[in-house]
Design a protein around this motif. Sequence first.
Motif, PDB file in Angstrom:
ATOM      1  N   VAL A 178       0.915   8.010   5.007  1.00  0.00           N
ATOM      2  CA  VAL A 178       0.283   6.705   4.823  1.00  0.00           C
ATOM      3  C   VAL A 178       1.110   5.627   5.526  1.00  0.00           C
ATOM      4  CG1 VAL A 178      -0.270   4.922   3.102  1.00  0.00           C
ATOM      5  CG2 VAL A 178      -1.028   7.288   2.759  1.00  0.00           C
TER       6      VAL A 178
ATOM      7  N   THR B 146       1.263   4.255  -3.092  1.00  0.00           N
ATOM      8  CA  THR B 146       0.674   5.544  -2.720  1.00  0.00           C
ATOM      9  C   THR B 146       1.431   6.649  -3.446  1.00  0.00           C
ATOM     10  OG1 THR B 146      -0.024   4.758  -0.556  1.00  0.00           O
ATOM     11  CG2 THR B 146       0.311   7.121  -0.774  1.00  0.00           C
TER      12      THR B 146
ATOM     13  N   LEU C 182       0.821  -1.208   0.000  1.00  0.00           N
ATOM     14  CA  LEU C 182       0.000   0.000   0.000  1.00  0.00           C
ATOM     15  C   LEU C 182       0.858   1.262   0.000  1.00  0.00           C
ATOM     16  CD1 LEU C 182      -2.781  -1.162   2.473  1.00  0.00           C
ATOM     17  CD2 LEU C 182      -2.962  -0.916  -0.020  1.00  0.00           C
ATOM     18  N   VAL C 183       1.942   1.253   0.762  1.00  0.00           N
ATOM     19  CA  VAL C 183       2.822   2.432   0.822  1.00  0.00           C
ATOM     20  C   VAL C 183       3.482   2.689  -0.528  1.00  0.00           C
ATOM     21  CG1 VAL C 183       4.971   3.365   1.813  1.00  0.00           C
ATOM     22  CG2 VAL C 183       3.246   2.328   3.306  1.00  0.00           C
TER      23      VAL C 183
ATOM     24  N   ARG D  68       3.133   9.317   0.833  1.00  0.00           N
ATOM     25  CA  ARG D  68       3.734   8.074   1.329  1.00  0.00           C
ATOM     26  C   ARG D  68       4.081   8.119   2.806  1.00  0.00           C
ATOM     27  NH1 ARG D  68       7.241   6.669  -3.821  1.00  0.00           N
ATOM     28  NH2 ARG D  68       5.515   5.813  -5.023  1.00  0.00           N
TER      29      ARG D  68
END
Length: 176
Positions: free
Chosen positions: A131, A123, A119-120, A128
């Motif tokens: 998150v 992003t 997910l990071v 980033r």
Amino acid sequence: MTLVDRLVAPGASRGEIATSFGAAVVGAALALVLTVRADLPALAVLVVALVGFDLFGGAVVNATASAKRWHHRPGRTRWHHLAFVAVHVQPFLLALVVPGFSWLMAATSYGAALVAAVLVVFTPPPLRRPVAFALTALALVAVTSLTTAPAALAWFAPLLLVKLLLAHLMPEEASR
């Protein structure tokens, strides 16, 4: 490339090297004391001390400017970063040798780190960092609430997440 270049980063300063190895040695010693006091088997004590050396030292190494330059140099892609996270299979090694460190704990801590890393890295760059912090906080709660590590290893999952998500995945920011 020297051993220090491989363990810290090419061009690491004396301070970065000293801080990284200092944290690694103190972390390994702390892990050793905790596992000996918990009366764990000798193999478990050895493995946990080595994992402690890697995670305590690695959290510091990955936060250094030299490591940031090295890991985020031109040509490095999100796939390099995800591979770095994926090779951190220490949770499964611990489940194999440490009584009370369950396979559920191993899968949860490894899975949380890997899913959060995916997910990071996908992003957009301006988001980033926040998150990564949000996912680290959520993963910490999930791992420590849904699973139980032996008291001597309560530090493991939080430190794994800090090393991989907050230290490794975040590039160096320009000074303001």
